[in-house]
Design a protein around this motif. Structure first.
Motif, short mmCIF file in Angstrom:
data_model
loop_
_atom_site.label_atom_id
_atom_site.label_comp_id
_atom_site.label_asym_id
_atom_site.label_seq_id
_atom_site.Cartn_x
_atom_site.Cartn_y
_atom_site.Cartn_z
N ARG A 6 0.82 -1.21 0.00
CA ARG A 6 0.00 0.00 0.00
C ARG A 6 0.85 1.25 0.00
O ARG A 6 0.40 2.32 -0.32
CB ARG A 6 -0.88 0.03 1.24
N CYS A 7 2.02 1.10 0.45
CA CYS A 7 2.82 2.31 0.63
C CYS A 7 4.27 1.91 0.47
O CYS A 7 4.69 0.88 0.96
CB CYS A 7 2.59 2.86 2.03
N HIS A 342 -4.18 5.79 0.92
CA HIS A 342 -4.79 5.41 2.20
C HIS A 342 -6.14 6.09 2.41
O HIS A 342 -6.76 6.54 1.47
CB HIS A 342 -3.82 5.66 3.36
N GLU A 356 -0.87 10.05 7.42
CA GLU A 356 -0.61 10.11 5.99
C GLU A 356 -1.92 10.25 5.21
O GLU A 356 -1.99 11.00 4.23
CB GLU A 356 0.13 8.82 5.58
N HIS A 418 1.46 10.09 -1.81
CA HIS A 418 1.74 9.44 -0.53
C HIS A 418 2.74 10.26 0.27
O HIS A 418 3.37 11.19 -0.24
CB HIS A 418 2.31 8.03 -0.75
N THR A 419 2.88 9.85 1.52
CA THR A 419 3.86 10.44 2.41
C THR A 419 4.69 9.30 2.97
O THR A 419 4.14 8.29 3.39
CB THR A 419 3.15 11.22 3.53
N GLU A 480 6.11 10.07 -3.41
CA GLU A 480 6.32 10.07 -1.96
C GLU A 480 6.89 11.45 -1.66
O GLU A 480 8.05 11.74 -1.93
CB GLU A 480 7.31 8.97 -1.56
ZN LIG Z 1 1.54 5.56 1.64
#
Ligand SMILES: [Zn+2]
Length: 522
Positions: A6-7, A342, A356, A418-419, A480
């Motif tokens: 997912r990340c 997310h 996030e 994303h983070t 990211e």
């Molecule tokens: Zn993520």
């Protein structure tokens, strides 16, 4: 370790890109500003420059601000920003970008006398083009410039019901832009640049073409590993090129082979994978470090300058991109999908109560607003704090639901935001992930804008089998933005101003890669 992640939680590779340096036009030192009058009154124009005889005006010039106020227009621009948005009273959005000669007025794109440029942290705009965009006529009376409202062209103000909204979100899909140009209506175009970018995944040869040209390409079999692309009805505007290059390329040549044909020829360091990708600025030839499958195509054709690739119909299998350079044709070439990572039952990474999921949604909404202002249609996979598929679903179901949004809509591009986070606080910086060959030039464009704009550490572009970029059919990236786990990055992430800059950089990367949105009347 599942590749359905997912990340991307990792330190990232250090495939650093040379940050693109925008070369500003040669401009004289600030000249004495001309006298400018509007409605019989002199404007306090003070901050101008001369660009080859044409007048440039600073975005923060007090006289310009006064003029906009009188016209009922509002400017969105802050020091350090690379583009200027002006909303007129109609309302219509005028947008200029640093380094881009094109500017947009509503859905229409025009070419300015020169590209806006940055000097002393302000942006200088082409004065005559700006006045035209504001529907003003500019006449010279001696040394004075007299501005007047263009009477006839101005739409009547008494019909507010007929006022169009600047750009709706999620309208009906516009007709598909069919790239069916025949030789009869293809006029001569010019090839204005040929350059090579290399990184850990291979090399990209970018051929800049002014307009629409048909091309065909060919490659010889191993061991004679040569590739060439012929652009028809084209003129080479740069000196003929004959250079050696580094693996996976050995050499590159560009020349005018006959009065109508420009040929770019590559010598490859082996039977390398090649993808030919037309884009808004011409065509990119992506050469991989890996080898082409033995049954890879030996020839193909297409059209440059078309946002939509030339030949085949959309393919529906997940892996259609493997079977040819032009496998994907967006049915909705004006639509961009933004995927806030997310949400709902899945918070992603978090620190000190900052999740996030929330940050990603904030970035995404900012990006959406900027893209809509530029004339794109935007759909988000989620607009609130929810799971896209279902609460506590599997990663596969959740990510496939996001991919489905993009693939079902036939979108032009997919951007997931994303983070990052790591088990300790040391990693920091910004990374753009990609999966497919068609993602590469897009990822490069976005990453270049992010790192040149943000001041975060450049962790490069990284090839990865992340689910959403791998399974979306269109060019896709996963950004990211920065690391929650790093104190300095955390400070950036919690600043709304910084998050706005991230959105601006991604929007600019999209413009660099895709050009302006196709106009509806094309
Ligand atoms: Zn993520």
């Amino acid at each position: 370790l599942s590749w359905i992640s997912r990340c991307a939680v990792r330190t990232g590779s250090l495939a650093a890109l040379g940050a693109a340096i925008l070369i500003p036009p040669l401009c004289a030192a600030a000249d004495r500003s001309p006298t400018v009058e509007f409605a019989g009154k002199r404007l306090a124009i003070a901050n101008t420059a001369n660009v080859g005889g044409a007048l440039a005006i600073a975005a923060d010039d007090p006289g310009l601000r006064d003029l906009l106020r009188k016209l009922g227009a509002a400017m969105t621009w802050k020091r350090g920003e690379r583009y200027v948005l002006i909303t007129t009273s109609e309302p219509r959005v005028i947008s200029f970008s640093v380094g881009d000669q094109r500017y947009d007025v509503g859905p229409a794109s025009s070419r300015a006398a020169f590209a806006p440029f940055e000097r002393n942290r302000t942006v200088y705009l082409p004065f005559d083009d700006l006045m035209r965009a504001l529907n003003l006529q500019s006449r010279r009376r001696g040394a004075t410039i007299v501005l007047q409202t263009r009477g006839s062209a101005s739409p009547p103000r008494s019909k507010p019901t007929a006022t169009p909204k600047p750009a709706p979100v999620l309208p009906t899909p516009p007709p598909i832009v069919q790239a069916t140009a025949t030789p009869a209506n293809v006029s001569t175009v010019t090839v204005t640049a040929v350059n090579i970018q290399t990184d850990s995944s291979g090399a990209t040869v970018n051929v800049a073409v002014s307009g629409t040209a048909s091309f065909d390409w060919h490659r010889l079999r191993d061991p004679d590993n040569r590739f060439w692309i012929d652009l028809h009805d084209a003129q080479l505007q740069i000196p003929a090129k004959d250079e050696t290059a580094n693996d996976p390329l050995l050499g590159i040549r560009a020349r005018q082979t006959d009065p109508q044909t420009v040929r770019i020829a590559l010598t490859l360091a082996g039977p390398k994978r090649i993808d030919v990708l037309p884009n808004a600025f011409g065509v990119s030839i992506v050469v991989g470090n890996d080898e082409a499958p033995t049954d890879a195509a030996r020839a193909g054709n297409g059209i440059t300058g078309a946002v939509v690739a030339a030949t085949p119909a959309p393919q529906t299998t997940d892996e259609s991109w493997k079977f040819g350079p032009q496998g994907y044709v967006p049915t909705n070439p004006r639509l961009i999908i933004i995927d806030p990572g997310h949400g709902g039952s899945d918070r992603g990474a978090s620190r000190s109560g900052v999740s996030e999921a929330g940050l990603n949604l904030d970035f995404s909404k900012r990006l959406r607003d900027l893209l809509v202002a530029r004339g794109w249609h935007v759909q988000m996979t989620r607009t609130t704090d929810v799971d896209v598929y279902a609460p506590n679903d599997s990663a596969h179901d959740e990510l496939q639901a996001r991919v489905d949004v993009a693939n079902n809509a036939g979108a032009r591009l997919f951007v997931s935001i994303h983070t990052n986070s790591f088990v300790n606080s040391s990693p920091s910086g910004t990374t753009t992930y990609y999966s497919k060959p068609s993602d590469v030039p897009f990822a490069r464009a976005v990453q270049q804008e992010l790192v040149s704009f943000l001041g975060t550490k450049d962790d490069g572009i990284v090839k990865s089998k992340l689910y959403v970029t791998l399974h979306s059919l269109m060019p896709a990236v996963l950004v990211e933005t920065a690391f929650l786990s790093n104190p300095e990055d955390f400070g950036r992430l919690t600043s709304p101003q910084w998050r706005q800059k991230v959105a601006q950089a991604i929007a600019q990367g999209i413009a660099d890669f895709a050009g302006p949105p196709p106009t509806a009347d094309k």
